[in-house]
Structure formats: C-alpha cells, structure tokens
Design a protein around this motif. Structure first.
Motif, PDB file in Angstrom:
ATOM      1  N   HIS A  36     -27.028  98.935 -22.203  1.00  0.00           N
ATOM      2  CA  HIS A  36     -27.333  98.282 -21.076  1.00  0.00           C
ATOM      3  C   HIS A  36     -26.360  98.111 -19.838  1.00  0.00           C
ATOM      4  N   ASN A  37     -25.089  98.475 -20.158  1.00  0.00           N
ATOM      5  CA  ASN A  37     -24.082  98.812 -18.944  1.00  0.00           C
ATOM      6  C   ASN A  37     -24.357 100.193 -18.247  1.00  0.00           C
ATOM      7  N   THR A  38     -25.453  99.946 -17.297  1.00  0.00           N
ATOM      8  CA  THR A  38     -25.773 101.218 -16.748  1.00  0.00           C
ATOM      9  C   THR A  38     -25.293 101.411 -15.124  1.00  0.00           C
ATOM     10  N   THR A  39     -24.849 100.127 -14.705  1.00  0.00           N
ATOM     11  CA  THR A  39     -24.511 100.260 -13.240  1.00  0.00           C
ATOM     12  C   THR A  39     -23.133  99.594 -12.800  1.00  0.00           C
ATOM     13  N   PRO A  40     -22.364 100.063 -11.908  1.00  0.00           N
ATOM     14  CA  PRO A  40     -21.186  99.510 -11.727  1.00  0.00           C
ATOM     15  C   PRO A  40     -21.468  98.070 -10.788  1.00  0.00           C
ATOM     16  N   SER A  41     -20.421  97.280 -10.756  1.00  0.00           N
ATOM     17  CA  SER A  41     -19.321  97.465 -11.129  1.00  0.00           C
ATOM     18  C   SER A  41     -19.003  96.859 -12.434  1.00  0.00           C
ATOM     19  N   PHE A  42     -18.077  97.220 -13.040  1.00  0.00           N
ATOM     20  CA  PHE A  42     -17.630  97.148 -14.608  1.00  0.00           C
ATOM     21  C   PHE A  42     -16.582  96.140 -14.579  1.00  0.00           C
ATOM     22  N   THR A  43     -16.863  94.742 -14.574  1.00  0.00           N
ATOM     23  CA  THR A  43     -16.158  93.830 -14.306  1.00  0.00           C
ATOM     24  C   THR A  43     -16.010  92.951 -15.740  1.00  0.00           C
ATOM     25  N   ALA A  44     -14.943  92.267 -16.128  1.00  0.00           N
ATOM     26  CA  ALA A  44     -14.919  91.540 -17.196  1.00  0.00           C
ATOM     27  C   ALA A  44     -15.996  90.534 -17.434  1.00  0.00           C
ATOM     28  N   ASN A  45     -16.522  89.862 -16.459  1.00  0.00           N
ATOM     29  CA  ASN A  45     -17.405  89.214 -16.512  1.00  0.00           C
ATOM     30  C   ASN A  45     -18.791  89.695 -16.933  1.00  0.00           C
ATOM     31  N   LYS A  46     -19.098  90.927 -16.227  1.00  0.00           N
ATOM     32  CA  LYS A  46     -20.180  91.706 -16.547  1.00  0.00           C
ATOM     33  C   LYS A  46     -20.258  91.919 -18.015  1.00  0.00           C
ATOM     34  N   ILE A  47     -19.107  92.549 -18.757  1.00  0.00           N
ATOM     35  CA  ILE A  47     -19.013  92.976 -20.068  1.00  0.00           C
ATOM     36  C   ILE A  47     -19.181  91.617 -20.938  1.00  0.00           C
ATOM     37  N   PHE A  48     -18.607  90.676 -20.608  1.00  0.00           N
ATOM     38  CA  PHE A  48     -18.848  89.525 -21.360  1.00  0.00           C
ATOM     39  C   PHE A  48     -20.539  89.039 -21.499  1.00  0.00           C
ATOM     40  N   ASN A  49     -20.837  89.054 -20.174  1.00  0.00           N
ATOM     41  CA  ASN A  49     -22.279  88.897 -20.559  1.00  0.00           C
ATOM     42  C   ASN A  49     -23.270  89.599 -20.900  1.00  0.00           C
ATOM     43  N   LEU A  50     -22.702  91.003 -21.133  1.00  0.00           N
ATOM     44  CA  LEU A  50     -23.500  92.015 -22.030  1.00  0.00           C
ATOM     45  C   LEU A  50     -23.359  91.858 -23.379  1.00  0.00           C
ATOM     46  N   LEU A  51     -22.239  91.390 -23.617  1.00  0.00           N
ATOM     47  CA  LEU A  51     -21.860  91.229 -25.126  1.00  0.00           C
ATOM     48  C   LEU A  51     -22.589  89.910 -25.574  1.00  0.00           C
ATOM     49  N   ASN A  52     -22.549  88.908 -24.923  1.00  0.00           N
ATOM     50  CA  ASN A  52     -23.283  87.637 -25.111  1.00  0.00           C
ATOM     51  C   ASN A  52     -24.914  87.926 -25.408  1.00  0.00           C
ATOM     52  N   ASN A  53     -25.524  88.764 -24.683  1.00  0.00           N
ATOM     53  CA  ASN A  53     -26.681  89.131 -24.666  1.00  0.00           C
ATOM     54  C   ASN A  53     -27.148  89.956 -25.837  1.00  0.00           C
ATOM     55  N   ALA A  54     -26.156  90.995 -26.147  1.00  0.00           N
ATOM     56  CA  ALA A  54     -26.369  91.949 -27.180  1.00  0.00           C
ATOM     57  C   ALA A  54     -26.233  90.773 -28.647  1.00  0.00           C
ATOM     58  N   CYS A  55     -25.253  89.876 -28.504  1.00  0.00           N
ATOM     59  CA  CYS A  55     -25.339  89.135 -29.557  1.00  0.00           C
ATOM     60  C   CYS A  55     -26.347  88.105 -29.913  1.00  0.00           C
ATOM     61  N   GLU A  56     -27.167  87.851 -28.700  1.00  0.00           N
ATOM     62  CA  GLU A  56     -28.597  87.106 -29.018  1.00  0.00           C
ATOM     63  C   GLU A  56     -29.584  88.044 -29.541  1.00  0.00           C
ATOM     64  N   HIS A  57     -29.512  89.315 -29.397  1.00  0.00           N
ATOM     65  CA  HIS A  57     -30.477  90.147 -30.097  1.00  0.00           C
ATOM     66  C   HIS A  57     -30.256  90.490 -31.460  1.00  0.00           C
ATOM     67  N   VAL A  58     -29.058  90.038 -32.020  1.00  0.00           N
ATOM     68  CA  VAL A  58     -29.072  90.385 -33.435  1.00  0.00           C
ATOM     69  C   VAL A  58     -29.813  89.321 -34.133  1.00  0.00           C
ATOM     70  N   THR A  59     -30.592  89.767 -35.178  1.00  0.00           N
ATOM     71  CA  THR A  59     -31.639  88.857 -36.024  1.00  0.00           C
ATOM     72  C   THR A  59     -31.261  88.715 -37.292  1.00  0.00           C
ATOM     73  N   SER A  60     -31.817  87.511 -37.990  1.00  0.00           N
ATOM     74  CA  SER A  60     -31.608  87.230 -39.454  1.00  0.00           C
ATOM     75  C   SER A  60     -31.947  88.650 -40.170  1.00  0.00           C
ATOM     76  N   ASN A  61     -32.910  89.372 -39.663  1.00  0.00           N
ATOM     77  CA  ASN A  61     -33.354  90.661 -40.351  1.00  0.00           C
ATOM     78  C   ASN A  61     -32.219  91.753 -40.289  1.00  0.00           C
ATOM     79  N   ASP A  62     -31.759  91.702 -39.023  1.00  0.00           N
ATOM     80  CA  ASP A  62     -30.492  92.708 -38.879  1.00  0.00           C
ATOM     81  C   ASP A  62     -29.344  92.304 -39.785  1.00  0.00           C
ATOM     82  N   TRP A  63     -28.959  91.089 -40.045  1.00  0.00           N
ATOM     83  CA  TRP A  63     -28.207  90.888 -41.080  1.00  0.00           C
ATOM     84  C   TRP A  63     -28.445  91.142 -42.461  1.00  0.00           C
ATOM     85  N   LYS A  64     -29.619  90.900 -42.709  1.00  0.00           N
ATOM     86  CA  LYS A  64     -30.280  91.340 -44.258  1.00  0.00           C
ATOM     87  C   LYS A  64     -29.956  92.660 -44.453  1.00  0.00           C
ATOM     88  N   LYS A  65     -30.491  93.310 -43.520  1.00  0.00           N
ATOM     89  CA  LYS A  65     -30.335  94.935 -43.528  1.00  0.00           C
ATOM     90  C   LYS A  65     -28.888  95.310 -43.806  1.00  0.00           C
TER      91      LYS A  65
END
Length: 113
Positions: A36-65
C-alpha cells in the motif's frame, strides 16, 4: 500471572523466526504496508500510518494460522531431533576388513572415493 489466566509460557530460542509466530505476523504487516506504499512522499508519518493500518488488518484467524503453523514446525523438528538422538544412541560398527587389504584391485566392491 499467566498461570492465573490458565496460560503456559513456552520458552523459545531467541531470534528463531520459525518458532516465533510474531515473526510471521510481522512479515504480514510489513507486506501489507509495502503493497500500500505506492505513492511518494515517503515520510515517517506515512509509514507509521501504513503500519497502523496493516496492524488493523491482522485478524484472530491470521494469528490462529501462524500459531498452528509454528506448532506444526516445532513438533516436526522435535520428532526429527528425537529420531536423530535415537540413531546416535545406537551402536555403530564399521567393518573395514573387507574393504582394505594390501592388494585393493579395481574389481573390488568397495568404493574408496
């Protein structure tokens, strides 16, 4: 504290990625953020938001697997190690008399390579 919650703490080898399920989840999070990091600019805030969003997509089923996969790998490695230990405990006899003599010819059945 874990016993009160009826959990068991399992000590794992440090930094052993296959035995630590969190490493597989972290790989999933980083992969999601990368895709999902497809457009410039690559700032620390953007990466932080991308990682937060990615963490929100981790499900209990992912953990079980990943926990199931980790458990399977640990069990397979344990069984392999037990079989290896059993083999190492067996007496090993090597008979060299048939292969080595003063006159070894090309016709001998022994492979000396």
């Amino acid at each position: 504290m874990t016993k009160e919650k009826l959990h068991t703490v399992i000590r794992l080898p440090s930094y052993h990625c296959q035995y630590n399920a969190i490493e597989l989840i972290w790989a999933q999070v980083k992969g999601h953020a990368t895709r999902h990091n497809t457009t410039p600019s690559f700032t620390a805030n953007k990466i932080f938001n991308l990682l937060n969003n990615a963490c929100e997509h981790v499900t209990s089923n992912d953990w079980k697997k990943v926990v199931d996969k980790t458990r399977r790998i640990i069990t397979e490695d344990w069984q392999r190690d037990v079989r290896f230990d059993y083999l190492c405990d067996q007496e090993l006899i090597i008979n060299l008399e048939d292969c080595f003599s003063d006159s070894v010819s090309d016709d001998d059945d022994c492979d000396l390579r």
